[in-house]
Design a protein around this motif. Structure first.
Motif, PDB file in Angstrom:
ATOM      1  N   ALA A  27       0.847  -1.205   0.000  1.00  0.00           N
ATOM      2  CA  ALA A  27       0.000   0.000   0.000  1.00  0.00           C
ATOM      3  C   ALA A  27       0.881   1.254   0.000  1.00  0.00           C
ATOM      4  O   ALA A  27       0.622   2.221  -0.716  1.00  0.00           O
ATOM      5  N   GLU A  28       1.947   1.220   0.806  1.00  0.00           N
ATOM      6  CA  GLU A  28       2.834   2.375   0.843  1.00  0.00           C
ATOM      7  C   GLU A  28       3.547   2.537  -0.499  1.00  0.00           C
ATOM      8  O   GLU A  28       3.705   3.650  -1.005  1.00  0.00           O
ATOM      9  N   LEU A  29       3.929   1.412  -1.088  1.00  0.00           N
ATOM     10  CA  LEU A  29       4.616   1.442  -2.378  1.00  0.00           C
ATOM     11  C   LEU A  29       3.719   2.049  -3.453  1.00  0.00           C
ATOM     12  O   LEU A  29       4.165   2.868  -4.259  1.00  0.00           O
ATOM     13  N   SER A  30       2.441   1.676  -3.464  1.00  0.00           N
ATOM     14  CA  SER A  30       1.572   2.208  -4.515  1.00  0.00           C
ATOM     15  C   SER A  30       1.332   3.704  -4.305  1.00  0.00           C
ATOM     16  O   SER A  30       1.190   4.451  -5.268  1.00  0.00           O
ATOM     17  N   GLN A  31       1.359   4.147  -3.029  1.00  0.00           N
ATOM     18  CA  GLN A  31       1.286   5.583  -2.748  1.00  0.00           C
ATOM     19  C   GLN A  31       2.533   6.287  -3.312  1.00  0.00           C
ATOM     20  O   GLN A  31       2.443   7.355  -3.919  1.00  0.00           O
ATOM     21  N   VAL A  32       3.679   5.657  -3.112  1.00  0.00           N
ATOM     22  CA  VAL A  32       4.943   6.200  -3.630  1.00  0.00           C
ATOM     23  C   VAL A  32       4.896   6.310  -5.162  1.00  0.00           C
ATOM     24  O   VAL A  32       5.310   7.311  -5.739  1.00  0.00           O
ATOM     25  N   PHE A  33       4.327   5.277  -5.824  1.00  0.00           N
ATOM     26  CA  PHE A  33       4.197   5.299  -7.289  1.00  0.00           C
ATOM     27  C   PHE A  33       3.450   6.546  -7.738  1.00  0.00           C
ATOM     28  O   PHE A  33       3.858   7.226  -8.672  1.00  0.00           O
ATOM     29  N   ARG A  34       2.320   6.827  -7.037  1.00  0.00           N
ATOM     30  CA  ARG A  34       1.503   7.984  -7.437  1.00  0.00           C
ATOM     31  C   ARG A  34       2.271   9.288  -7.219  1.00  0.00           C
ATOM     32  O   ARG A  34       2.267  10.176  -8.060  1.00  0.00           O
ATOM     33  N   THR A  35       2.953   9.375  -6.052  1.00  0.00           N
ATOM     34  CA  THR A  35       3.736  10.579  -5.758  1.00  0.00           C
ATOM     35  C   THR A  35       4.824  10.790  -6.821  1.00  0.00           C
ATOM     36  O   THR A  35       5.031  11.896  -7.306  1.00  0.00           O
ATOM     37  N   LEU A  36       5.483   9.712  -7.192  1.00  0.00           N
ATOM     38  CA  LEU A  36       6.567   9.803  -8.175  1.00  0.00           C
ATOM     39  C   LEU A  36       6.060  10.267  -9.537  1.00  0.00           C
ATOM     40  O   LEU A  36       6.656  11.139 -10.167  1.00  0.00           O
ATOM     41  N   GLU A  37       4.953   9.693  -9.987  1.00  0.00           N
ATOM     42  CA  GLU A  37       4.432  10.085 -11.312  1.00  0.00           C
ATOM     43  C   GLU A  37       3.955  11.526 -11.313  1.00  0.00           C
ATOM     44  O   GLU A  37       4.144  12.246 -12.294  1.00  0.00           O
ATOM     45  N   THR A  38       3.339  11.966 -10.217  1.00  0.00           N
ATOM     46  CA  THR A  38       2.881  13.354 -10.143  1.00  0.00           C
ATOM     47  C   THR A  38       4.085  14.290 -10.150  1.00  0.00           C
ATOM     48  O   THR A  38       4.066  15.333 -10.791  1.00  0.00           O
ATOM     49  N   HIS A  39       5.145  13.895  -9.432  1.00  0.00           N
ATOM     50  CA  HIS A  39       6.319  14.756  -9.329  1.00  0.00           C
ATOM     51  C   HIS A  39       7.140  14.777 -10.616  1.00  0.00           C
ATOM     52  O   HIS A  39       7.485  15.832 -11.125  1.00  0.00           O
ATOM     53  N   TYR A  40       7.452  13.582 -11.149  1.00  0.00           N
ATOM     54  CA  TYR A  40       8.322  13.518 -12.328  1.00  0.00           C
ATOM     55  C   TYR A  40       7.547  13.572 -13.646  1.00  0.00           C
ATOM     56  O   TYR A  40       8.139  13.712 -14.703  1.00  0.00           O
ATOM     57  N   ARG A  41       6.235  13.419 -13.580  1.00  0.00           N
ATOM     58  CA  ARG A  41       5.360  13.498 -14.753  1.00  0.00           C
ATOM     59  C   ARG A  41       5.817  12.560 -15.860  1.00  0.00           C
ATOM     60  O   ARG A  41       5.785  12.890 -17.044  1.00  0.00           O
ATOM     61  N   ASP A  42       6.284  11.392 -15.448  1.00  0.00           N
ATOM     62  CA  ASP A  42       6.670  10.384 -16.424  1.00  0.00           C
ATOM     63  C   ASP A  42       6.640   9.011 -15.752  1.00  0.00           C
ATOM     64  O   ASP A  42       6.659   8.928 -14.520  1.00  0.00           O
ATOM     65  N   MET A  43       6.628   7.966 -16.584  1.00  0.00           N
ATOM     66  CA  MET A  43       6.657   6.606 -16.055  1.00  0.00           C
ATOM     67  C   MET A  43       8.018   6.373 -15.396  1.00  0.00           C
ATOM     68  O   MET A  43       9.050   6.720 -15.967  1.00  0.00           O
ATOM     69  N   GLN A  44       8.010   5.812 -14.185  1.00  0.00           N
ATOM     70  CA  GLN A  44       9.245   5.614 -13.433  1.00  0.00           C
ATOM     71  C   GLN A  44       9.593   4.130 -13.293  1.00  0.00           C
ATOM     72  O   GLN A  44       8.711   3.280 -13.162  1.00  0.00           O
ATOM     73  N   ASP A  45      10.892   3.886 -13.300  1.00  0.00           N
ATOM     74  CA  ASP A  45      11.455   2.551 -13.100  1.00  0.00           C
ATOM     75  C   ASP A  45      12.140   2.621 -11.736  1.00  0.00           C
ATOM     76  O   ASP A  45      13.046   3.434 -11.551  1.00  0.00           O
ATOM     77  N   ILE A  46      11.670   1.836 -10.778  1.00  0.00           N
ATOM     78  CA  ILE A  46      12.194   1.990  -9.415  1.00  0.00           C
ATOM     79  C   ILE A  46      12.754   0.682  -8.861  1.00  0.00           C
ATOM     80  O   ILE A  46      12.427  -0.403  -9.309  1.00  0.00           O
ATOM     81  N   GLU A  47      13.639   0.843  -7.870  1.00  0.00           N
ATOM     82  CA  GLU A  47      14.128  -0.292  -7.094  1.00  0.00           C
ATOM     83  C   GLU A  47      13.776  -0.014  -5.640  1.00  0.00           C
ATOM     84  O   GLU A  47      13.935   1.115  -5.173  1.00  0.00           O
ATOM     85  N   PHE A  48      13.291  -1.041  -4.965  1.00  0.00           N
ATOM     86  CA  PHE A  48      12.908  -0.845  -3.567  1.00  0.00           C
ATOM     87  C   PHE A  48      13.317  -2.044  -2.731  1.00  0.00           C
ATOM     88  O   PHE A  48      13.601  -3.128  -3.262  1.00  0.00           O
ATOM     89  N   THR A  49      13.353  -1.814  -1.437  1.00  0.00           N
ATOM     90  CA  THR A  49      13.632  -2.895  -0.501  1.00  0.00           C
ATOM     91  C   THR A  49      12.702  -2.741   0.687  1.00  0.00           C
ATOM     92  O   THR A  49      12.385  -1.623   1.097  1.00  0.00           O
ATOM     93  N   VAL A  50      12.237  -3.859   1.185  1.00  0.00           N
ATOM     94  CA  VAL A  50      11.468  -3.854   2.425  1.00  0.00           C
ATOM     95  C   VAL A  50      12.346  -4.512   3.488  1.00  0.00           C
ATOM     96  O   VAL A  50      12.775  -5.660   3.313  1.00  0.00           O
ATOM     97  N   GLU A  51      12.694  -3.742   4.526  1.00  0.00           N
ATOM     98  CA  GLU A  51      13.500  -4.308   5.612  1.00  0.00           C
ATOM     99  C   GLU A  51      12.625  -4.445   6.836  1.00  0.00           C
ATOM    100  O   GLU A  51      12.181  -3.448   7.399  1.00  0.00           O
ATOM    101  N   ARG A  52      12.348  -5.673   7.199  1.00  0.00           N
ATOM    102  CA  ARG A  52      11.471  -5.961   8.333  1.00  0.00           C
ATOM    103  C   ARG A  52      10.192  -5.124   8.303  1.00  0.00           C
ATOM    104  O   ARG A  52       9.865  -4.413   9.232  1.00  0.00           O
ATOM    105  N   GLY A  53       9.529  -5.171   7.129  1.00  0.00           N
ATOM    106  CA  GLY A  53       8.236  -4.502   6.975  1.00  0.00           C
ATOM    107  C   GLY A  53       8.314  -3.032   6.613  1.00  0.00           C
ATOM    108  O   GLY A  53       7.301  -2.423   6.272  1.00  0.00           O
ATOM    109  N   LYS A  54       9.514  -2.435   6.670  1.00  0.00           N
ATOM    110  CA  LYS A  54       9.656  -0.996   6.375  1.00  0.00           C
ATOM    111  C   LYS A  54      10.125  -0.808   4.937  1.00  0.00           C
ATOM    112  O   LYS A  54      11.142  -1.365   4.528  1.00  0.00           O
TER     113      LYS A  54
END
Lengths: 65, 719
Positions: B325-352
């Motif tokens: 859920a947090e990741l999909s929020q980040v996706f929306r923030t990124l597209e609004t900010h960069y106004r383009d499709m983004q390719d991202i790398e992420f890590t979840v460390e103990r749920g964070k």
């Protein structure tokens, strides 16, 4: 040479129609040059016509900026 | 501030933890990755704290004979202190050690081309600290094991096979199949073995000083800018060599801290189709390189994608709903900010959730069109921006024929649809052969178990790429999409024997040189060549072209000399013919005899007799073209080539031609000799030909004018 031809041609006849044909007509970088030089048209191989349409639009938009 | 401080060049820009050195957005200085990390931190996204060493340092490093500029040491120490402050950990501390990643980052993305070192800061003491602070001895020793392996490969330049072999033997000795089966004690033994390997190969013990480790890694990243594979990539993509790379040093976060940890890569929209749906892969209890290396098969990001694929392992949406859920929020923030499709790398460390990278995602031409048109419709960008978002040359991918859906297909197997488009060609099993055969004008399909950066030149030479291993974000898939080559990846049922140069699939055997067809849109792999269909400007393509036409000043015409070419040009929106050559009309097999008769005639009268025969044919040519162009301007070039081109060149042709033209063979040879020119480019052609033989152009002019005159006459009759 294209610039010289365009400038001198227009001095003699302001409404002269000028275009470019051959491989340059389908190359986006050359199309950008043709836009700056104020040519009337570019001519590209049939499969490159959409590429030339898009490149000509981008050249016009970037030139206007 | 004292005067001295003003004279110091800022080499290091910090980010994360609310610290901002105001370097945001400057890709020239911070590199693409550094600018994005800085940018993500600035808009409040969860980014592990770190700092960027600028591209100027890389340039200075090479200018100084591979030495770091003065003052860098202190600034890097200040950067490390920043990370320590935010994380509460200390670099080299035996109780609560800070570990960092060291990554390259040029102005533009160069996937897989330059080096990265992870888990830096581990040594014999800090590994114990990590073990107790994380409460997970296995994790700590596995991290140390990975670090030694990576450092030995990237920084020390030692042969990585020795380490891989040691790992395989360690598993075999203990009867394990997976890396994850190795226990803490096994890994402690493996680390000891790795250290011995380093000392034996390098001649010195593995560096225990964490600062020595850091500077070694920074130097290795700068050196990788001048590696052969990076140079090839730069040449193919037109990237200047003096741009240099930045170095990003960042606190490590761990996706391999148990089942509440994970790592993944994602696109905010589908990079193959452009569909507005999150797209990506992740692995539970893994580090970043596990996803892209294709060692373990990654799991889907979304439930929908998992269900479509019919896969069993849970999607991230199902397995980690909160982080998702947090990741999909980040996706929306990124597209609004960069106004383009983004390719991202992420890590979840103990749920964070932690964001490691974002950049504008590479995409197929089809996806570029859809994303541009959709984003304009969503109001995220203007129509003019949409027009400028699509690379005109990328459209080339869509303007080529696709496989005829009704044609019979001899399907051998199916892999992942990694890069769309269809391609047929000869099977080759290595990059060098691909390049060699391509140079000889043959179409080839490069077939590999998986591709690596060393295969780039072969991928470029191939019409399509097929791999037995690797997912949608594997090296083959990412590079093929970037190059616009069709690619089918992860076709697991292929057995590739590189030594024998054969490929076995579904009980059949294909060898090098056999024809294979791949469909990167469906993932199908077929034996033989499959017939194709013409492309059309419909859907998003059509919409974007309408927007482009609204912004365009210059007209676009086509070079066409047959009714078929003229029709294709019209269908693609040509506004006339800019060049209609006539020489090919004269080469036509049915007319060449009359043409030769004309050339061989002794006088004007003889030429006119032959030209009378050509006139009706030439009239038909122009009538058909004018009909297709329906009143649009057509620029015609009258006969231009040197006349000797129409005469035979080979001995055996002379007799045949002489008989057909009704002249002696000697006369023919003599005439051909007379017409032969030293420099045909400036020879007896064009207007000079028109002066000496005006009757040729007279015939062509009559043929051209007749059709418009007839049309006009019909119009007059009607009105």
């Amino acid at each position: 040479m294209i610039e010289i031809a365009a400038t001198k041609g227009r001095t003699t006849r302001p409404d002269i129609k000028l275009g470019i044909c051959g491989e340059h007509g389908g190359d986006p970088a050359s199309i950008a040059f043709c836009e700056k030089t104020g040519l009337d048209y570019v001519s590209a191989s049939p499969y490159r016509v959409p590429i030339a349409r898009l490149a000509a639009a981008q050249a016009a938009l970037r030139n206007a900026q | 501030m004292c005067l001295g401080a003003w004279l110091v060049t800022q080499y290091v820009y910090r980010f994360g933890g609310g610290v901002d050195d105001k370097g945001a957005g400057n890709k020239e200085l911070l590199g693409g990755k550094g600018a994005n990390l800085d940018g993500m931190a600035a808009i409040g996204l969860p980014v592990p704290p770190g700092f960027t060493i600028t591209t100027e340092v890389c340039t200075a490093y090479y200018a100084n004979g591979e030495a770091f500029p003065d003052g860098l040491t202190a600034q890097v120490a200040n950067g490390i202190a920043h990370i320590e402050g935010v994380t509460g950990k200390s670099f080299g501390d035996s109780a609560n050690p800070l570990l960092v990643s060291v990554r390259s980052g040029a102005r533009v993305s160069m996937p897989g081309m330059m080096d990265t070192v992870l888990n830096l800061g581990l040594n014999d003491k800090t590994v114990e600290g990590l073990s107790s602070s994380s409460g997970d001895a296995r994790f700590a020793w596995d991290s140390y094991r990975r670090f030694i392996q990576m450092y030995a490969d990237v920084v020390l330049g030692l042969n990585h096979h020795a380490f891989e072999d040691a790992l395989e033997i360690a598993k075999e000795d203990r009867g394990y199949f997976l890396d994850t089966e190795l226990q803490a004690n096994d890994l402690i033994e493996l680390v000891a073995e790795y250290k011995q390997l380093v000392e034996a190969e390098w001649g010195k013990p593995f560096p225990q000083d964490v600062n020595e480790q850091l500077w070694g890694a920074v130097g290795a990243v700068f050196s990788s800018w001048e590696s052969d594979r990076a140079k090839v990539y730069r040449r193919l993509n037109g990237i200047p060599g003096d741009w240099g790379t930045a170095v990003n040093v960042q606190a490590m976060v761990f996706g391999n801290m148990g089942d509440t940890s994970a790592t993944g890569v994602a696109f905010t929209r589908d990079p193959a189709t452009g569909e507005n749906a999150y797209y990506g892969e992740y692995l539970i209890n893994a580090q970043g390189e596990d996803v892209v290396a294709g060692i373990r098969t990654p799991q889907y990001l979304t439930m929908a994608a998992r269900e479509v694929a019919g896969a069993k392992p849970l999607s991230m949406e199902e397995a980690m709903p909160e982080a998702y859920a947090e990741l999909s929020q980040v996706f929306r923030t990124l597209e609004t900010h960069y106004r383009d499709m983004q390719d991202i790398e992420f890590t979840v460390e103990r749920g964070k959730l932690w964001m490691l990278q974002t950049r504008s995602g590479k995409r197929t031409a089809k996806a570029a069109l859809k994303i541009a048109v959709d984003m304009a419709a969503e109001g995220l960008i203007t129509r003019e921006e949409a027009v400028c978002r699509v690379d005109p040359m990328a459209l080339d991918q869509l303007l080529h024929p696709t496989l005829d859906p009704d044609a019979p297909r001899d399907v051998l197997t199916k892999g992942l649809p990694a890069s769309p488009g269809a391609a047929s060609g000869q099977i080759v099993f290595d990059a060098d052969t691909a390049e060699r055969r391509n140079d000889m004008g043959e179409s080839v399909i490069l077939v590999r178990v998986e591709t690596s950066p060393e295969d780039i030149h072969g991928m470029h030479a191939a019409k399509g790429i097929l791999t037995a291993r690797g997912g949608m974000t594997s090296h083959a898939a990412v590079v093929a999409r970037g190059m616009g080559r069709p690619c089918v990846s992860g076709a697991g049922s292929l057995a590739i024997d590189n030594a024998a140069k054969v490929l076995r699939v579904s009980g059949r055997e294909l060898k090098e040189g056999d024809i294979l067809t791949i469909d990167g849109t469906t993932g199908e792999v077929m034996a033989g060549a499959v017939p194709t269909l013409q492309p059309e400007l419909v859907g998003d393509f059509g919409t974007l072209m309408v927007w482009a036409d609204a912004a365009r000043r210059m007209k676009v015409r086509a070079n066409a000399e047959t009714p078929h070419d003229a029709q294709v040009a019209r269908d693609f929106g040509a506004e006339g013919i800019g060049l209609c050559r006539t020489e090919h009309m004269f080469f036509d097999a049915a007319r060449i005899t009359a043409v030769r008769q004309m050339i061989l005639a002794d006088d004007e009268k003889g030429r006119r007799v032959a030209l009378e025969r050509l006139l009706p044919e030439q009239r038909k040519d122009f009538a058909a073209i004018f009909k297709v162009m329906a009143g649009l301007p057509v620029t015609i070039r009258l006969l231009d080539p040197p006349l000797h081109e129409f005469l035979p060149h080979r001995e055996e042709e002379f007799a045949e031609v002489a008989e057909a033209a009704g002249v002696g063979i000697e006369t023919l040879k003599q005439r051909a000799n007379e017409l032969h020119e030293f420099n045909p480019m400036l020879g007896h052609r064009g207007c000079r030909l028109g002066v000496t033989y005006p009757e040729i152009y007279e015939m062509q002019a009559r043929a051209i004018l007749r059709q418009p005159v007839r049309l006009r006459w019909h119009q007059c009759q009607k009105s």
